[in-house]
Design a protein around this motif. Structure first.
Motif, PDB file in Angstrom:
ATOM      1  N   VAL A   1       0.836  -1.203   0.000  1.00 29.42           N
ATOM      2  CA  VAL A   1       0.000   0.000   0.000  1.00 29.42           C
ATOM      3  C   VAL A   1       0.871   1.253   0.000  1.00 29.42           C
ATOM      4  N   ALA A   2       1.957   1.223   0.742  1.00 27.68           N
ATOM      5  CA  ALA A   2       2.852   2.378   0.806  1.00 27.68           C
ATOM      6  C   ALA A   2       3.457   2.694  -0.553  1.00 27.68           C
ATOM      7  N   GLU A   3       3.619   1.679  -1.398  1.00 24.44           N
ATOM      8  CA  GLU A   3       4.280   1.861  -2.685  1.00 24.44           C
ATOM      9  C   GLU A   3       3.317   1.994  -3.859  1.00 24.44           C
ATOM     10  N   ALA A   4       2.068   1.602  -3.696  1.00 23.73           N
ATOM     11  CA  ALA A   4       1.126   1.543  -4.812  1.00 23.73           C
ATOM     12  C   ALA A   4       0.687   2.932  -5.268  1.00 23.73           C
ATOM     13  N   PRO A   5       0.381   3.102  -6.561  1.00 24.38           N
ATOM     14  CA  PRO A   5      -0.242   4.350  -7.020  1.00 24.38           C
ATOM     15  C   PRO A   5      -1.558   4.562  -6.274  1.00 24.38           C
ATOM     16  N   SER A   6      -1.862   5.795  -5.946  1.00 26.57           N
ATOM     17  CA  SER A   6      -3.046   6.058  -5.122  1.00 26.57           C
ATOM     18  C   SER A   6      -4.334   5.579  -5.785  1.00 26.57           C
ATOM     19  N   ASP A   7      -4.382   5.615  -7.118  1.00 27.03           N
ATOM     20  CA  ASP A   7      -5.590   5.171  -7.822  1.00 27.03           C
ATOM     21  C   ASP A   7      -5.822   3.670  -7.677  1.00 27.03           C
ATOM     22  N   ASP A   8      -4.777   2.938  -7.332  1.00 21.52           N
ATOM     23  CA  ASP A   8      -4.899   1.481  -7.205  1.00 21.52           C
ATOM     24  C   ASP A   8      -5.230   1.038  -5.783  1.00 21.52           C
ATOM     25  N   ILE A   9      -5.337   1.994  -4.858  1.00 21.23           N
ATOM     26  CA  ILE A   9      -5.610   1.645  -3.462  1.00 21.23           C
ATOM     27  C   ILE A   9      -7.114   1.696  -3.213  1.00 21.23           C
ATOM     28  N   ASP A  10      -7.679   0.575  -2.846  1.00 24.68           N
ATOM     29  CA  ASP A  10      -9.117   0.477  -2.572  1.00 24.68           C
ATOM     30  C   ASP A  10      -9.352   0.790  -1.101  1.00 24.68           C
ATOM     31  N   ARG A  11      -9.796   2.012  -0.831  1.00 28.83           N
ATOM     32  CA  ARG A  11      -9.957   2.468   0.553  1.00 28.83           C
ATOM     33  C   ARG A  11     -11.432   2.515   0.938  1.00 28.83           C
ATOM     34  N   ILE A  12     -11.711   2.134   2.170  1.00 26.35           N
ATOM     35  CA  ILE A  12     -13.063   2.209   2.725  1.00 26.35           C
ATOM     36  C   ILE A  12     -13.033   3.199   3.882  1.00 26.35           C
ATOM     37  N   ASP A  13     -13.850   4.238   3.796  1.00 24.41           N
ATOM     38  CA  ASP A  13     -13.829   5.299   4.804  1.00 24.41           C
ATOM     39  C   ASP A  13     -14.218   4.743   6.175  1.00 24.41           C
ATOM     40  N   PHE A  14     -13.351   4.987   7.153  1.00 27.93           N
ATOM     41  CA  PHE A  14     -13.577   4.460   8.502  1.00 27.93           C
ATOM     42  C   PHE A  14     -14.568   5.300   9.295  1.00 27.93           C
ATOM     43  N   LYS A  15     -14.780   6.558   8.885  1.00 28.07           N
ATOM     44  CA  LYS A  15     -15.562   7.476   9.721  1.00 28.07           C
ATOM     45  C   LYS A  15     -17.014   7.046   9.887  1.00 28.07           C
ATOM     46  N   GLY A  16     -17.538   6.278   8.950  1.00 27.47           N
ATOM     47  CA  GLY A  16     -18.916   5.828   9.073  1.00 27.47           C
ATOM     48  C   GLY A  16     -19.056   4.467   9.721  1.00 27.47           C
ATOM     49  N   ALA A  17     -17.941   3.898  10.152  1.00 27.38           N
ATOM     50  CA  ALA A  17     -17.974   2.552  10.726  1.00 27.38           C
ATOM     51  C   ALA A  17     -18.637   2.559  12.101  1.00 27.38           C
ATOM     52  N   VAL A  18     -19.308   1.470  12.408  1.00 29.90           N
ATOM     53  CA  VAL A  18     -19.943   1.298  13.715  1.00 29.90           C
ATOM     54  C   VAL A  18     -19.003   0.493  14.600  1.00 29.90           C
ATOM     55  N   LYS A  19     -18.664   1.052  15.728  1.00 28.43           N
ATOM     56  CA  LYS A  19     -17.776   0.345  16.645  1.00 28.43           C
ATOM     57  C   LYS A  19     -18.523  -0.810  17.295  1.00 28.43           C
ATOM     58  N   GLY A  20     -17.816  -1.920  17.479  1.00 26.70           N
ATOM     59  CA  GLY A  20     -18.437  -3.099  18.056  1.00 26.70           C
ATOM     60  C   GLY A  20     -18.029  -3.308  19.493  1.00 26.70           C
ATOM     61  N   HIS A  21     -17.950  -4.564  19.892  1.00 26.22           N
ATOM     62  CA  HIS A  21     -17.592  -4.905  21.269  1.00 26.22           C
ATOM     63  C   HIS A  21     -16.390  -5.830  21.253  1.00 26.22           C
ATOM     64  N   ARG A  22     -15.503  -5.610  22.167  1.00 29.27           N
ATOM     65  CA  ARG A  22     -14.301  -6.430  22.268  1.00 29.27           C
ATOM     66  C   ARG A  22     -14.395  -7.311  23.507  1.00 29.27           C
ATOM     67  N   ALA A  23     -13.785  -8.456  23.413  1.00 30.01           N
ATOM     68  CA  ALA A  23     -13.767  -9.352  24.566  1.00 30.01           C
ATOM     69  C   ALA A  23     -13.049  -8.688  25.734  1.00 30.01           C
ATOM     70  N   GLU A  24     -13.337  -9.151  26.938  1.00 30.81           N
ATOM     71  CA  GLU A  24     -12.732  -8.549  28.121  1.00 30.81           C
ATOM     72  C   GLU A  24     -11.214  -8.564  28.021  1.00 30.81           C
ATOM     73  N   ASN A  25     -10.616  -7.462  28.367  1.00 25.67           N
ATOM     74  CA  ASN A  25      -9.160  -7.329  28.325  1.00 25.67           C
ATOM     75  C   ASN A  25      -8.577  -7.901  29.613  1.00 25.67           C
ATOM     76  N   ARG A  26      -8.181  -9.155  29.587  1.00 26.57           N
ATOM     77  CA  ARG A  26      -7.725  -9.816  30.806  1.00 26.57           C
ATOM     78  C   ARG A  26      -6.277  -9.461  31.147  1.00 26.57           C
ATOM     79  N   THR A  27      -5.462  -9.189  30.129  1.00 28.67           N
ATOM     80  CA  THR A  27      -4.052  -8.905  30.407  1.00 28.67           C
ATOM     81  C   THR A  27      -3.836  -7.473  30.854  1.00 28.67           C
ATOM     82  N   CYS A  28      -4.729  -6.566  30.465  1.00 31.49           N
ATOM     83  CA  CYS A  28      -4.530  -5.148  30.786  1.00 31.49           C
ATOM     84  C   CYS A  28      -5.832  -4.534  31.292  1.00 31.49           C
TER      85      CYS A  28
END
Length: 339
Positions: free
Chosen positions: A80-107
């Motif tokens: 991705v760092a090297e590819a032409p920008s037109d060849d990068i298939d990007r999905i906008d994160f700003k409209g994403a719905v945050k989910g739930h993560r399993a309990e953080n047992r280590t931290c």
């Protein structure tokens, strides 16, 4: 170790002040950056510049040299760092719905906002593929909205359109030289002292690691290397003092404050004084009297001499004016900033 770092940094919202100012205008976009064409092999660069005398051959030599896309501050994958920008298939994160993560047992005592992103939010960040200086700020607002709400009350990272706008009297703009003006002191002089000649991190290749310690899912991909584009251990490097890139250290004095500008209305004289790094030759030298590495430069003999002469009343012209070893003026001219 990571848990201890996280515990300490939870009280350090001020680290947001280190986000690059000026956005894509200063730091580059997906397809452009001021340092494009930079060669990390400076000896080879100097050798080529002296041997290639025919303009046609010089153009051919430049075209054969690959350059890093330094404007892509974070890229998920070397491809991705090297590819032409037109060849990068990007999905906008700003409209994403945050989910739930399993309990953080280590931290579990180190909960942070990103722990609430869930797998959906984490995937959305990676699916955007690559980030510039401006989209990095948008990303932080998505990942840690509460922290960014606190930080934006104290810091700003943009560029002022109209310096007469009353809003720029607010203290949150004062730490950004692109959103405030120098004082009306035409007799004053400003010097920018910094080191050059050391590889300095500028942009990064990341990877998604969902099972990482403390549920930090994004890590620098240390396996990403490419000598030709200055990529080592997942970090692209440019010229600097080992910590701060030349562009960050010298741009304001090289261009934005140079002469009478909207950032320097009284025309305060500015000077760029660079110090070329020379490592110690023996163990007896310690960190070295000619070192120009970040912090170590404070014991550099040339820097100390300049500071003492200025304190004794010498002007910038008496010091010899600008002393430049890097391409700071060339790179600064590439930046399209309204002055």
């Amino acid at each position: 170790m990571l848990q201890h770092v996280m515990r300490l940094s939870h009280s350090w919202d001020s680290t947001v002040s280190m986000i690059p100012r000026g956005g894509d205008t200063i730091w580059g976009s997906l397809d452009w950056s001021p340092e494009e064409g930079y060669s990390c092999d400076q000896k080879r660069e100097m050798k080529n510049s002296t041997r290639v005398t025919n303009p046609a051959r010089a153009k051919s030599a430049i075209s054969l040299t690959r350059s890093a896309n330094f404007g892509r501050i974070v890229s998920f994958g070397k491809d991705v760092a090297e590819a032409p920008s037109d060849d990068i298939d990007r999905i906008d994160f700003k409209g994403a719905v945050k989910g739930h993560r399993a309990e953080n047992r280590t931290c579990r005592d180190l909960w942070a906002e990103y722990h609430g992103m869930g797998f959906e939010g984490t995937k959305a960040v990676a699916d955007y593929k690559t980030y510039t200086a401006e989209s990095i700020v948008e990303l932080l607002h998505f990942v840690a909205p509460k922290m960014m709400a606190r930080s934006t009350a104290h810091f700003s990272h943009g560029i002022a359109d109209n310096m007469d706008d009353p809003k720029y009297k607010h203290y949150k703009y004062w730490s950004n030289p692109l959103e405030t003006t120098l004082p009306n002191a035409p007799e004053m002089e400003i010097f920018s002292f910094y080191g050059t000649g050391l590889p300095t991190e500028r942009s990064y290749v990341y990877k998604l690691s969902p099972t990482a310690e403390c549920h930090i899912p994004f890590q620098i991909d240390s396996s990403a290397n490419d000598e030709e584009t200055c990529l080592k251990g997942g970090a692209y490097s440019v010229d600097g003092d080992g910590t701060v890139p030349v562009l960050s250290a010298g741009f304001m004095c090289a261009k934005a404050w140079h002469g009478k500008t909207k950032f320097n209305p009284s025309g305060i004289r500015t000077y760029v004084r660079e110090y070329r790094h020379s490592p110690p030759t023996t163990l007896l030298e310690g960190r070295g009297a000619l070192s120009c590495a970040h912090v170590d430069i404070m014991r550099n003999f040339a820097l100390i001499e300049d500071v003492i002469r200025i304190a004794a009343g010498a002007s910038g012209e008496e010091l010899g004016g600008n002393r430049v070893h890097s391409n700071i003026f060339k790179w600064s001219e590439k930046i399209n900033l309204q002055l």
